[in-house]
Motif scaffolding. Structure first.
Motif, PDB file in Angstrom:
ATOM      1  N   HIS A 117      30.412  74.567  60.496  1.00  0.00           N
ATOM      2  CA  HIS A 117      31.007  73.595  61.411  1.00  0.00           C
ATOM      3  C   HIS A 117      31.090  74.119  62.841  1.00  0.00           C
ATOM      4  O   HIS A 117      31.444  73.350  63.744  1.00  0.00           O
ATOM      5  CB  HIS A 117      32.414  73.204  60.945  1.00  0.00           C
TER       6      HIS A 117
ATOM      7  N   LEU B 267      32.879  68.566  65.979  1.00  0.00           N
ATOM      8  CA  LEU B 267      32.611  69.838  65.293  1.00  0.00           C
ATOM      9  C   LEU B 267      33.632  70.904  65.671  1.00  0.00           C
ATOM     10  O   LEU B 267      34.039  71.708  64.821  1.00  0.00           O
ATOM     11  CB  LEU B 267      31.197  70.311  65.620  1.00  0.00           C
TER      12      LEU B 267
ATOM     13  N   GLY C 167      28.557  68.043  59.722  1.00  0.00           N
ATOM     14  CA  GLY C 167      28.069  69.340  59.277  1.00  0.00           C
ATOM     15  C   GLY C 167      26.555  69.323  59.141  1.00  0.00           C
ATOM     16  O   GLY C 167      25.857  70.269  59.538  1.00  0.00           O
TER      17      GLY C 167
ATOM     18  N   ASN D 206      24.950  69.204  62.597  1.00  0.00           N
ATOM     19  CA  ASN D 206      25.046  70.515  63.239  1.00  0.00           C
ATOM     20  C   ASN D 206      23.961  71.463  62.725  1.00  0.00           C
ATOM     21  O   ASN D 206      23.337  72.197  63.497  1.00  0.00           O
ATOM     22  CB  ASN D 206      26.431  71.101  62.965  1.00  0.00           C
TER      23      ASN D 206
ATOM     24  N   MET E  93      36.587  70.194  63.578  1.00  0.00           N
ATOM     25  CA  MET E  93      36.324  70.549  62.182  1.00  0.00           C
ATOM     26  C   MET E  93      36.353  72.062  61.982  1.00  0.00           C
ATOM     27  O   MET E  93      36.925  72.563  61.011  1.00  0.00           O
ATOM     28  CB  MET E  93      34.967  69.978  61.746  1.00  0.00           C
ATOM     29  N   TYR E  94      35.761  72.789  62.908  1.00  0.00           N
ATOM     30  CA  TYR E  94      35.744  74.244  62.779  1.00  0.00           C
ATOM     31  C   TYR E  94      37.152  74.829  62.908  1.00  0.00           C
ATOM     32  O   TYR E  94      37.522  75.766  62.186  1.00  0.00           O
ATOM     33  CB  TYR E  94      34.819  74.873  63.824  1.00  0.00           C
TER      34      TYR E  94
END
Length: 604
Positions: free
Chosen positions: A269, A257, A208, A211, A260-261
């Motif tokens: 994320h 990512l 995170g 990103n 995660m999103y």
């Protein structure tokens, strides 16, 4: 042999003497080495003899280097290499007690490997996936024996990094978890037990942050060099976030990512578009020779100049002459900043609302200088000369002749605006006026004066004498020569300046505090303990302090105030302060300064 799947965690565990490693890239080869060095028989499996030969060559080179450095003997090296065999077919894992797959981050590839292993390995064998992004539960559910499937996430380089995340799903047998935990301990690693969610603990917090750094660069808020330098020097991290993305692989980061999103739907994320752009262009980082930075060759760690490399400061307009400095405030930060300037030869006026406070601040500097002498960092004569250059003063009229005025008072916008209105009246024309705010708008301080072009942010980090970073914050009204002046002053006091615009958090706090907030959310959701999260970030991310150690040092009230400012500025729901943090602050649990924060502390 008894099956580890049927045993409880308190029962004696099998030694997992034979281990197969599927996938002999950098990580798989590193895992193979540490297993063999710990006395395990290892079967390294990959497609094609060229790949297995490359892994063997890497093992020979790595172990030879270990002998040269005195970390193992020639005999131990020979024994280690003798314990490793290689193969190009999964059938070679038939006798393994544990199989660790380190294949590419793809459900299809990993599921196919696990399905094939189901028909090859013994019923009591444990199957571990090295994924750091995909769902262990989903991978296990596709297996004929989901109870023996778990995650075993090593960190790169596996030989050096001590953290291992042991990931169990709702289907995983406690005996399998206990067996691989014991193995990790025997390898000299620090195992942390975590549940199954994308990124687990370390990468769940790390990616995170990475990103957001990529998005900050994409928005042209700051240069890649300044973003990386800010996080290294401001937070003590071993690498900046963009350099780390290049090391990890831009494509790998995007995969993590995306996973995660998909699980969180948190916009923080959602992969920054630049990650997709770089990945689709084949600019995946070090392995490709170019990512955020350009490298001497594919796989090289040598950064070479490119079109984006900043030009030397000689291209800037010249700054104003600075001989004397006024520091407004009497707290720790004001004292530290005054010491920094005085040690660099500047005449310093240290002004507070009362002479008693100003003299107490000067005495604090004297004590700091004595400690520096005791530690051999300066001579007694240098300490005496430094202290003599600091003049305590009551009120700010004493700033009439200073060339640079630096305010370091309470982090309250009304207080700062009142002070800048005063500085506007007492400071001579042409003096540069600087604020050390860490989160408030610099332009609001500038607008409190009749000379906003002379106002700039100069954010030091605590403790100012030790920390090398200064964030130089220019507003839309700051003149080029005022900005150049502060950069030149930073060089004169041996600090590293990074340029950034006037928005909440600047570089460091805008990247640091969402990471801290997400750590609080992990505890709030009962995903992991304080100790496990702190351990994961220190051992897996190279952080000098875990997030909860840092929160207690910074102060929970200070942290909450910064997080509220960030949330108010960017209006992103993911930046809303964690309720647990708000509750602790409301209860007066502010960290070390009150004796209790996330942990109990001895009162000072």
């Amino acid at each position: 042999m008894a099956s580890p799947l049927s045993e409880t965690p308190s029962s004696p565990q099998p030694a997992l003497r034979t281990v197969a490693v599927v996938g002999l890239g950098t990580m798989g080869t590193g895992i193979t080495e540490i297993l063999a060095r710990a006395g395990r028989d290892v079967v390294g499996i990959d497609v094609g003899e060229a790949r297995t030969a490359k892994a063997v060559a890497a093992l020979e080179t790595s172990t030879a280097r270990a002998v040269e450095r005195g970390r193992m003997t020639a005999g131990e090296r020979a024994d280690t290499l003798a314990r490793v065999t290689t193969a190009t077919e999964l059938s070679a894992a038939a006798d393994a007690d544990l199989v660790i797959e380190v294949a590419p981050e793809s459900y299809e590839i990993k599921q196919q490997i696990l399905r094939e292993l189901d028909g090859i390995v013994r019923p009591e064998a444990i199957l571990a996936t090295g994924t750091n992004a995909l769902s262990v539960t989903r991978l296990a559910a596709d297996s004929a024996h989901p109870e023996r499937v778990l995650g075993l996430h090593f960190f790169n380089p596996a030989q050096a990094m001590r953290l291992v995340e042991v990931v169990s799903s709702v289907l995983t047998s406690p005996g399998a978890v206990a067996a691989v935990t014991d193995l990790a301990l025997d390898l000299g690693k620090e195992p942390v037990a975590v549940g199954d969610r994308p990124g687990f603990v370390a990468d769940g917090l790390l990616f995170g942050y990475l990103n957001q750094a990529a998005a900050m660069y994409e928005a042209r808020y700051a240069s890649r060099e300044d973003i990386d330098a800010a996080m290294r020097l401001g937070c003590g991290l071993p690498m900046g976030p963009l350099a780390l993305l290049d090391l990890i692989g831009v494509d790998t980061a995007r995969t993590v990512l995306e996973a995660m999103y998909a699980a969180s739907q948190d916009r923080l994320h959602a992969p920054a578009p630049i990650l997709k752009q770089l990945g689709e262009a084949g600019l995946t980082g070090r392995k490709a020779g170019r990512g955020f930075y350009t490298y001497a060759a594919a796989g090289s760690d040598e950064v070479v100049p490119d079109a984006l490399t900043p030009k030397p400061d000689a291209a800037l307009v010249p700054g104003r002459a600075i001989r004397s400095v006024g520091v407004a405030g009497s707290g720790t930060m004001a004292s530290g900043i005054a010491e920094v300037f005085a040690r660099s030869g500047f005449e310093v006026v240290l002004a507070a609302r009362g002479m008693e406070k100003a003299e107490a601040a000067r005495d604090r500097i004297g004590a700091s200088l004595v400690r520096a002498v005791d530690r051999g960092r300066m001579t007694a004569e240098e300490a005496t000369g430094t202290l003599e250059r600091i003049t305590p003063a009551e009120g700010y009229d004493a700033f009439a002749d200073v060339d640079l005025a630096v305010e370091a008072v309470a982090e309250d916008l009304d207080v700062k605006r009142q002070l800048f209105a005063t500085l506007d009246k007492v400071c001579k024309p042409g003096a540069v006026l600087a604020t050390t705010t860490s989160s408030l708008p610099v332009v609001a301080c500038a607008r409190a004066t009749s000379r906003p072009q002379d106002v700039v942010g100069m954010h030091f980090f605590n403790p100012a004498p030790a920390m090398k970073l200064v964030e130089v914050v220019r507003t839309v009204l700051t003149s080029d020569d005022a900005h150049a002046t502060v950069r030149e002053v930073c060089a004169g006091i041996r600090k590293h300046p990074v340029d950034c615009g006037d928005r909440a958090g600047f570089i460091v706090n805008a990247l640091l505090f969402p990471y801290l907030n997400n750590a609080v959310k992990m505890v709030q959701e009962h995903y992991a303990s304080l100790d496990d999260i702190d351990t994961a970030m220190k051992l897996g991310g190279g952080y000098p302090m875990g997030p909860f150690e840092l929160l207690d040092v910074v102060g929970l009230d200070v942290s909450l105030a910064i997080e509220r400012v960030l949330h108010r500025e960017f209006r992103d729901p993911g930046l809303a302060p964690a309720p647990l943090l708000e509750h602790l602050v409301a209860a007066g649990c502010l960290g070390r300064k009150t004796g209790r924060g996330f942990r109990e502390h001895a009162r000072r």
